[in-house]
Write an enzyme that holds these catalytic residues in place. Structure first.
Site, PDB file in Angstrom:
ATOM      1  N   LYS A  72       0.812  -1.210   0.000  1.00  0.00           N
ATOM      2  CA  LYS A  72       0.000   0.000   0.000  1.00  0.00           C
ATOM      3  C   LYS A  72       0.850   1.267   0.000  1.00  0.00           C
ATOM      4  O   LYS A  72       0.384   2.329  -0.404  1.00  0.00           O
ATOM      5  CB  LYS A  72      -0.977  -0.028   1.164  1.00  0.00           C
ATOM      6  CG  LYS A  72      -2.012  -1.139   0.981  1.00  0.00           C
ATOM      7  CD  LYS A  72      -3.115  -1.091   1.999  1.00  0.00           C
ATOM      8  CE  LYS A  72      -4.241  -2.054   1.655  1.00  0.00           C
ATOM      9  NZ  LYS A  72      -3.856  -3.479   1.789  1.00  0.00           N
TER      10      LYS A  72
HETATM   11  C1  LIG Z   1      -4.554  -4.566   1.337  1.00  0.00           C
HETATM   12  C2  LIG Z   1      -3.796  -5.840   1.301  1.00  0.00           C
HETATM   13  C3  LIG Z   1      -4.161  -6.892   0.438  1.00  0.00           C
HETATM   14  C4  LIG Z   1      -5.379  -6.827  -0.462  1.00  0.00           C
HETATM   15  O1  LIG Z   1      -5.259  -5.868  -1.467  1.00  0.00           O
HETATM   16  P1  LIG Z   1      -6.548  -5.375  -2.280  1.00  0.00           P
HETATM   17  O2  LIG Z   1      -6.077  -4.287  -3.159  1.00  0.00           O
HETATM   18  O3  LIG Z   1      -7.537  -4.922  -1.248  1.00  0.00           O
HETATM   19  O4  LIG Z   1      -7.054  -6.547  -3.037  1.00  0.00           O
HETATM   20  C5  LIG Z   1      -3.362  -8.018   0.411  1.00  0.00           C
HETATM   21  N1  LIG Z   1      -2.275  -8.134   1.212  1.00  0.00           N
HETATM   22  C6  LIG Z   1      -1.911  -7.151   2.067  1.00  0.00           C
HETATM   23  C7  LIG Z   1      -0.716  -7.365   2.916  1.00  0.00           C
HETATM   24  C8  LIG Z   1      -2.645  -5.980   2.140  1.00  0.00           C
HETATM   25  O5  LIG Z   1      -2.264  -5.011   2.996  1.00  0.00           O
END
Ligand SMILES: *Cc1c(COP(=O)(O)O)cnc(C)c1O
Length: 461
Positions: free
Chosen positions: A112
């Site tokens: 993210k």
């Molecule tokens: C947010 C997240 C996901 C999922 O990602 P999306 O874009 O919501 O599908 C998977 N793994 C981790 C570690 C995350 O923080």
């Protein structure tokens, strides 16, 4: 470039407006009216360039005239300066034709950071031009909140409030949210679970007087600018393996469908992607929907990959919009049905989705076993989310190189990793003092009026 809502009844916006707005006023999600296609030779020309240069060329056409070329370049430089790896998104090999894209070298150790660091810089630069201030409120089950805190701390024109469920995030996640000392970022620990936090944020957006009064903006994964930033690493990794002259496939651990939707956009832009594989944990609504055509919620079962524990996959609405021929009224009708438990995907739409995506699920035991086996076979320590991806990818290997997205650093989920393989993964040296920094957090109750009062009071200072 113009952005339209998936429900067809909100104003058409430019990039800057779509970024600041987040959720459209008709409840829909913004998508570009058309996706720009890159010529094969233009994609080929990206090979070997630094990550920031690839990001510049991939994202530039989507931005319109919000920033000058030089401004956008400098925002990219700032956004990725705090990453702990010069490649930003390095690829490592796991086995014959199977590669892992390590997306956890950012400041909060999860993918993210790629989008959040950039959206922080872009929002601040856009606001500085007009002198306006905005208030960002977000709900988090852990990773989004920490990434947002790290991205917005100290920015002059933004106040950030993050609501997380008290006692339900990992120690590392909590400390990443409560240790930034800058006065413009506020960690709020709320009584309740993640769905309660998310519901209160939605209430604030639906209270138009409050929304306009505090200039509310959102940075959750439905924000188009976040999806766009994630398109870049599909390009950088595919180029490393020979694209555009060779096809690659991707497997993506999926919760809210934002990350894999970015892969779908990369493909629409002309990147030759063979398979786009959705990997879910035991919360497998997407896998079930693709196989049966029924998109039906049946309750979240907490798992060891908590960032993928979701009932309703928000960004899936964007894929549905395309699958239904961009008919906003049809999407709005499906979303109304979803409120009472689910809907059936029409035959034509299902056909389109099955041509576009493949899927698989991974149980809790399989997640742990994959962490243990991958460590024994390769020395790579996977976080539980990445392990879900690796397990599902293994079922889709073929002659095309497969890239599995590693979405978090194992040290972010040390208990699950230790239970699976016996040793406790350590934090990278640059964050080794996380447990020594002082924490700053406000306990709040699950009460909309009280939350709104607190936010109004804090931003008035
Ligand atoms: C947010 C997240 C996901 C999922 O990602 P999306 O874009 O919501 O599908 C998977 N793994 C981790 C570690 C995350 O923080």
């Amino acid at each position: 470039m113009r952005y339209i809502s998936t429900r067809g009844a909100a104003p058409v916006l430019n990039f800057g407006e779509a970024m600041m707005t987040g959720l459209a006023r008709d409840g829909g999600l913004y998508v570009p009216e058309t996706v720009p296609v890159m010529m094969r030779e233009d994609i080929a020309a990206l090979a070997g360039l630094p990550y920031e240069d690839i990001a510049y060329r991939v994202m530039r056409p989507f931005l319109g005239d919000i920033f000058s070329d030089a401004e956008f370049r400098s925002l990219l430089t700032k956004a990725y300066a705090n990453f702990g790896h010069t490649a930003r998104a390095p690829l490592v090999q796991l086995g014959p034709n199977h590669f892992l894209l390590e997306l956890f070298h950012g400041p909060t150790l999860a993918f993210k950071d790629f989008a959040m660091q950039l959206i922080g810089q872009m929002m601040q630069a856009a606001l500085a031009k007009t002198g306006e201030r905005i208030t960002i409120v977000g709900a988090t089950s852990g990773d989004t909140g920490s990434a947002a805190m790290e991205a917005f701390r100290g920015l002059a024109n933004v106040d950030l409030f993050i609501l997380y469920p008290h006692g339900r995030v990992s120690d590392v996640q909590r400390r990443q949210m409560t240790t930034p000392s800058e006065a413009n970022v506020h960690a709020l620990a709320m009584d309740g679970d993640f769905d309660d936090c998310q519901a209160r944020v939605k209430d604030m957006f639906n209270d138009f007087a409050f929304r306009d009064g505090v200039r509310l903006a959102g940075v959750n994964s439905i924000n188009w600018a976040r999806v766009l930033a994630q398109v870049v690493y599909y390009f950088s990794s595919a180029l490393s393996l020979g694209a555009p002259y060779r096809e690659v496939s991707f497997t993506v651990p999926t919760g809210n469908f934002g990350d894999i939707f970015a892969g779908y956009i990369a493909r629409k832009m002309g990147l030759p992607i063979a398979q786009l594989v959705i990997a879910t944990n035991q919360n497998d609504i997407l896998d079930r929907a693709l196989k049966s055509g029924d998109y039906t919620t049946n309750g979240v079962k907490p798992s060891i990959s908590p960032s993928m524990d979701i009932q309703v996959s928000s960004n899936f609405e964007r894929a549905l919009f395309d699958a239904y021929g961009r008919d906003g009224a049809a999407v709005a009708a499906l979303m109304a049905e979803l409120k009472s438990g689910g809907f059936h995907i029409s035959q034509g739409a299902l056909q389109m989705l099955r041509q576009t995506f493949t899927s698989g699920r991974c149980s809790e035991d399989e997640t742990s076993a994959t962490i243990a086996r991958t460590y024994t076979e390769t020395g790579e320590i996977l976080c539980p989310h990445s392990a879900v991806g690796v397990k599902v990818a293994a079922e889709h290997l073929g002659t095309t190189p497969m890239i599995t997205l590693a979405t978090a650093h194992p040290a972010k989920f040390p208990d699950a990793v230790q239970a699976a393989m016996g040793t406790r993964p350590g934090l990278p040296p640059r964050m080794a003092d996380l447990f020594d920094r002082p924490e700053r957090v406000t306990r709040v109750t699950n009460d909309l009026g009280a939350l709104q009062a607190l936010i109004r009071e804090r931003i008035a200072r």
